[in-house]
Design a protein around this motif. Structure first.
Motif, PDB file in Angstrom:
ATOM      1  N   LYS A  65       0.867  -1.187   0.000  1.00 52.76           N
ATOM      2  CA  LYS A  65       0.000   0.000   0.000  1.00 52.76           C
ATOM      3  C   LYS A  65       0.898   1.229   0.000  1.00 52.76           C
ATOM      4  O   LYS A  65       1.710   1.420   0.894  1.00 52.76           O
ATOM      5  CB  LYS A  65      -0.918   0.010   1.225  1.00 52.76           C
ATOM      6  N   GLN A  66       0.751   2.047  -1.025  1.00 54.35           N
ATOM      7  CA  GLN A  66       1.592   3.231  -1.131  1.00 54.35           C
ATOM      8  C   GLN A  66       1.018   4.390  -0.309  1.00 54.35           C
ATOM      9  O   GLN A  66      -0.199   4.509  -0.179  1.00 54.35           O
ATOM     10  CB  GLN A  66       1.713   3.668  -2.591  1.00 54.35           C
ATOM     11  N   PRO A  67       1.906   5.224   0.252  1.00 53.83           N
ATOM     12  CA  PRO A  67       3.362   5.118   0.138  1.00 53.83           C
ATOM     13  C   PRO A  67       3.973   4.335   1.300  1.00 53.83           C
ATOM     14  O   PRO A  67       3.585   4.511   2.457  1.00 53.83           O
ATOM     15  CB  PRO A  67       3.805   6.583   0.202  1.00 53.83           C
ATOM     16  N   GLY A  68       4.901   3.462   0.991  1.00 53.37           N
ATOM     17  CA  GLY A  68       5.793   2.913   1.996  1.00 53.37           C
ATOM     18  C   GLY A  68       5.353   1.705   2.775  1.00 53.37           C
ATOM     19  O   GLY A  68       6.125   1.172   3.560  1.00 53.37           O
ATOM     20  N   LYS A  69       4.136   1.214   2.574  1.00 52.04           N
ATOM     21  CA  LYS A  69       3.661   0.090   3.390  1.00 52.04           C
ATOM     22  C   LYS A  69       3.753  -1.207   2.595  1.00 52.04           C
ATOM     23  O   LYS A  69       3.297  -1.282   1.460  1.00 52.04           O
ATOM     24  CB  LYS A  69       2.231   0.333   3.869  1.00 52.04           C
ATOM     25  N   ILE A  70       4.325  -2.231   3.219  1.00 49.80           N
ATOM     26  CA  ILE A  70       4.472  -3.524   2.563  1.00 49.80           C
ATOM     27  C   ILE A  70       4.500  -4.623   3.617  1.00 49.80           C
ATOM     28  O   ILE A  70       4.933  -4.397   4.758  1.00 49.80           O
ATOM     29  CB  ILE A  70       5.754  -3.563   1.694  1.00 49.80           C
ATOM     30  N   LYS A  76       4.341 -21.677   5.538  1.00 55.03           N
ATOM     31  CA  LYS A  76       4.650 -22.561   6.659  1.00 55.03           C
ATOM     32  C   LYS A  76       6.132 -22.900   6.766  1.00 55.03           C
ATOM     33  O   LYS A  76       6.599 -23.335   7.835  1.00 55.03           O
ATOM     34  CB  LYS A  76       3.840 -23.849   6.530  1.00 55.03           C
ATOM     35  N   ASP A  77       6.878 -22.718   5.676  1.00 53.03           N
ATOM     36  CA  ASP A  77       8.285 -23.105   5.697  1.00 53.03           C
ATOM     37  C   ASP A  77       9.187 -22.052   6.334  1.00 53.03           C
ATOM     38  O   ASP A  77      10.399 -22.240   6.423  1.00 53.03           O
ATOM     39  CB  ASP A  77       8.789 -23.417   4.283  1.00 53.03           C
ATOM     40  N   ALA A  78       8.622 -20.931   6.788  1.00 47.50           N
ATOM     41  CA  ALA A  78       9.422 -19.891   7.438  1.00 47.50           C
ATOM     42  C   ALA A  78       8.553 -19.131   8.433  1.00 47.50           C
ATOM     43  O   ALA A  78       7.566 -18.508   8.040  1.00 47.50           O
ATOM     44  CB  ALA A  78       9.998 -18.930   6.411  1.00 47.50           C
ATOM     45  N   ASN A  79       8.922 -19.195   9.694  1.00 49.60           N
ATOM     46  CA  ASN A  79       8.174 -18.501  10.741  1.00 49.60           C
ATOM     47  C   ASN A  79       8.690 -17.066  10.835  1.00 49.60           C
ATOM     48  O   ASN A  79       9.288 -16.652  11.826  1.00 49.60           O
ATOM     49  CB  ASN A  79       8.344 -19.229  12.071  1.00 49.60           C
ATOM     50  N   LEU A  80       8.453 -16.318   9.758  1.00 49.72           N
ATOM     51  CA  LEU A  80       9.100 -15.031   9.539  1.00 49.72           C
ATOM     52  C   LEU A  80       8.093 -14.049   8.974  1.00 49.72           C
ATOM     53  O   LEU A  80       7.167 -14.417   8.260  1.00 49.72           O
ATOM     54  CB  LEU A  80      10.252 -15.229   8.554  1.00 49.72           C
ATOM     55  N   LEU A  81       8.301 -12.760   9.298  1.00 49.56           N
ATOM     56  CA  LEU A  81       7.430 -11.705   8.788  1.00 49.56           C
ATOM     57  C   LEU A  81       8.279 -10.467   8.526  1.00 49.56           C
ATOM     58  O   LEU A  81       9.155 -10.121   9.329  1.00 49.56           O
ATOM     59  CB  LEU A  81       6.346 -11.379   9.813  1.00 49.56           C
ATOM     60  N   ILE A  82       8.039  -9.792   7.400  1.00 49.06           N
ATOM     61  CA  ILE A  82       8.671  -8.513   7.107  1.00 49.06           C
ATOM     62  C   ILE A  82       7.569  -7.500   6.841  1.00 49.06           C
ATOM     63  O   ILE A  82       6.673  -7.743   6.034  1.00 49.06           O
ATOM     64  CB  ILE A  82       9.612  -8.605   5.891  1.00 49.06           C
TER      65      ILE A  82
END
Length: 209
Positions: A65-70, A76-82
């Motif tokens: 979502k612009q500007p700047g939001k991602i 399931k193969d990665a317990n990760l969030l960015i």
């Protein structure tokens, strides 16, 4: 996990963006088209596949979502969030309860998440074999520590300003190279700002002590 996930070039993307063929548009016109696309792309959702230099592949869902939001919601193969909140990129590794944060402008993704960036100053069109494909390399020559991103677009009437973002290749300040491929891109849908919230695993960890 953290060392390779944040860099966000696989051979297929790199090969697609390298050729002596001449695009139908002039370089300046193509850069203007890409800039118009980034400004018009208010929201986008897509499935992504991420590959790093070692060959490890992860997948998930991307929301922009612009500007700047991602948001990169891994499977399931990665317990990760960015998550990008408009100012900072935050990476949360829930396996080790670790959080890292960087200013968006200091990362290669700044070129994608700042639609007002002047590509005539920072972008260089990369010739492609296919006149229906545009590729632009973006870097700040005065800030090499910010890294480099090469974005790949396909000309398509279904995308804002006639383009669809197919993915990108990024090289960060630590020379970590990663490719992102996108599929099932959808534009202009409603995306609530709460999508870019996240739960801090460190607070839960401290509460158990």
């Amino acid at each position: 996990m953290l060392k390779y996930a944040f860099a966000l070039a696989a051979a297929p993307l790199a090969l697609m963006a390298s050729s002596t063929a001449t695009a139908q548009q002039s370089p300046s016109d193509s850069l203007n088209t890409i800039s118009a696309h980034l400004r018009a792309m208010t929201t986008m959702t897509a499935n992504f596949t991420q590959a790093d230099r070692s060959g490890q592949v992860l997948s998930g869902k991307l929301t922009l979502k612009q500007p700047g939001k991602i948001r990169f919601q891994y499977g399931k193969d990665a317990n990760l969030l960015i998550v990008g909140d408009g100012k900072s990129l935050t990476m949360i590794d829930y396996d080790v309860n670790q959080v890292q944060r960087w200013p968006i402008k200091n990362s290669p993704l700044g070129a994608l998440l700042n639609p007002e960036r002047d590509l005539s100053k920072y972008g260089k069109l990369i010739p492609t074999r296919n006149p229906g494909v545009l590729s632009v390399e973006v870097r700040d020559p005065k800030r090499p520590e910010y890294g480099v991103i090469t974005m790949i677009f396909t000309k398509s009437a279904r995308g804002p300003a006639g383009l669809v973002l197919d993915g990108w290749v990024s090289l960060d300040s630590k020379n970590n190279r990663t490719s992102i491929r996108l599929e099932n891109q959808k534009f202009g849908g409603s995306v609530d700002n709460s999508t870019f919230n996240w739960t801090d695993p460190r607070k839960k960890s401290r509460s158990k002590r």
